[in-house]
Design a protein around this motif. Structure first.
Motif, mmCIF file in Angstrom:
data_model
loop_
_atom_site.group_PDB
_atom_site.id
_atom_site.type_symbol
_atom_site.label_atom_id
_atom_site.label_comp_id
_atom_site.label_asym_id
_atom_site.label_seq_id
_atom_site.Cartn_x
_atom_site.Cartn_y
_atom_site.Cartn_z
ATOM 1 N N GLN A 127 85.596 93.297 8.320
ATOM 2 C CA GLN A 127 86.992 93.513 8.693
ATOM 3 C C GLN A 127 87.497 94.929 8.418
ATOM 4 O OE1 GLN A 127 88.681 91.247 10.520
ATOM 5 N NE2 GLN A 127 90.190 92.842 10.769
ATOM 6 N N PRO A 128 87.177 95.540 7.269
ATOM 7 C CA PRO A 128 87.684 96.911 7.060
ATOM 8 C C PRO A 128 87.203 97.890 8.136
ATOM 9 C CG PRO A 128 86.932 95.979 4.988
ATOM 10 C CD PRO A 128 86.503 95.023 6.072
ATOM 11 N N GLU A 145 74.375 96.783 14.991
ATOM 12 C CA GLU A 145 74.027 98.015 15.706
ATOM 13 C C GLU A 145 75.199 98.491 16.557
ATOM 14 O OE1 GLU A 145 70.427 97.552 17.947
ATOM 15 O OE2 GLU A 145 69.261 96.999 16.164
ATOM 16 N N TRP A 146 75.864 97.547 17.208
ATOM 17 C CA TRP A 146 77.025 97.909 18.026
ATOM 18 C C TRP A 146 78.109 98.551 17.162
ATOM 19 C CZ3 TRP A 146 81.875 95.585 17.392
ATOM 20 C CH2 TRP A 146 82.851 96.053 18.276
ATOM 21 N N LEU A 147 78.402 97.923 16.019
ATOM 22 C CA LEU A 147 79.449 98.456 15.145
ATOM 23 C C LEU A 147 79.085 99.860 14.668
ATOM 24 C CD1 LEU A 147 82.143 98.050 13.728
ATOM 25 C CD2 LEU A 147 80.910 96.943 11.854
ATOM 26 N N SER A 202 88.833 97.013 11.480
ATOM 27 C CA SER A 202 90.238 97.443 11.510
ATOM 28 C C SER A 202 90.342 98.928 11.814
ATOM 29 C CB SER A 202 90.921 97.142 10.178
ATOM 30 O OG SER A 202 91.043 95.762 10.001
ATOM 31 N N ASP A 203 89.392 99.703 11.295
ATOM 32 C CA ASP A 203 89.400 101.149 11.540
ATOM 33 C C ASP A 203 89.294 101.477 13.026
ATOM 34 O OD1 ASP A 203 89.658 101.745 8.867
ATOM 35 O OD2 ASP A 203 87.527 102.194 8.565
ATOM 36 N N ILE A 204 88.654 100.605 13.795
ATOM 37 C CA ILE A 204 88.507 100.869 15.232
ATOM 38 C C ILE A 204 89.479 100.032 16.064
ATOM 39 C CG2 ILE A 204 86.134 101.714 15.080
ATOM 40 C CD1 ILE A 204 85.188 98.939 16.038
ATOM 41 N N GLY A 205 90.467 99.420 15.407
ATOM 42 C CA GLY A 205 91.526 98.719 16.128
ATOM 43 C C GLY A 205 91.235 97.273 16.472
ATOM 44 N N PHE A 206 90.229 96.693 15.834
ATOM 45 C CA PHE A 206 89.860 95.304 16.107
ATOM 46 C C PHE A 206 90.831 94.367 15.412
ATOM 47 C CE2 PHE A 206 87.531 91.409 15.125
ATOM 48 C CZ PHE A 206 86.897 91.125 16.308
#
Length: 170
Positions: free
Chosen positions: A18-19, A107-109, A22-26
């Motif tokens: 989650q952190p 990998e995507w993240l 959240s940084d990428i707007g999810f």
């Protein structure tokens, strides 16, 4: 049963990341929003699209964009996940809505996360913006207090011009 276990695994992954997400707007989605997003997706997909006819669950959405992250019930080209950019239009012609198939969430993240240097820039920018907003708020409060003092002084002076010395026994 397996699908329920898979969904729990993805939810656990989302919570544990989650952190970073959240940084990428999810953002996580409510069940109602999940239903609405899936209806919109079904409305936009047409035969020939890679995920047309495949059941999916929305893992989350991205704020500021129309992107949703899906857990696919069926593997497509080696991927169990898809990042779909909804158009919010009618039925689309493939390849729309644009879709990125994702085989591995980790990998995507890693591929979409900003570098540590970029994150430092983003954090520096956000901190500067926070300080500016704080100063703006403080100035706004100061302006309000000065206005109130001005009102009180004006009322006092208006009252004093109407005062007669005999009121005070002078």
């Amino acid at each position: 049963m397996n699908s329920q276990h898979d969904t729990e695994d993805e939810q656990a992954w989302v919570i544990s990341h989650q952190p970073d997400l959240s940084d990428i707007g999810f953002e996580l989605v409510t069940p109602d929003r999940n239903t609405g997003l899936l209806k919109q997706l079904a409305h936009e997909l047409s035969p020939g699209h890679p995920i047309y006819g495949i059941n999916a669950n929305v893992l989350g959405a991205f704020s500021g964009t129309d992107d949703i992250l899906l857990k696919l019930d069926t593997e497509v080209e080696g991927a169990r996940y898809a990042l779909v950019h909804l158009t919010w239009g009618g039925t689309q012609t493939p390849p729309w809505p644009s879709t990125q198939l994702i085989a591995d969430l980790d990998e995507w993240l890693a591929s979409v996360m900003p570098s540590p240097e970029r994150m430092a820039e983003i954090n520096k920018f956000n901190e500067a913006r926070r300080r500016r907003e704080q100063r703006r708020h403080q100035l706004s409060q100061l302006g309000f207090y000065l206005f109130m003092v001005l009102v009180i002084v004006t009322l006092f002076l208006a009252f004093m011009t109407q005062v007669k010395p005999e009121w005070f026994g002078l």
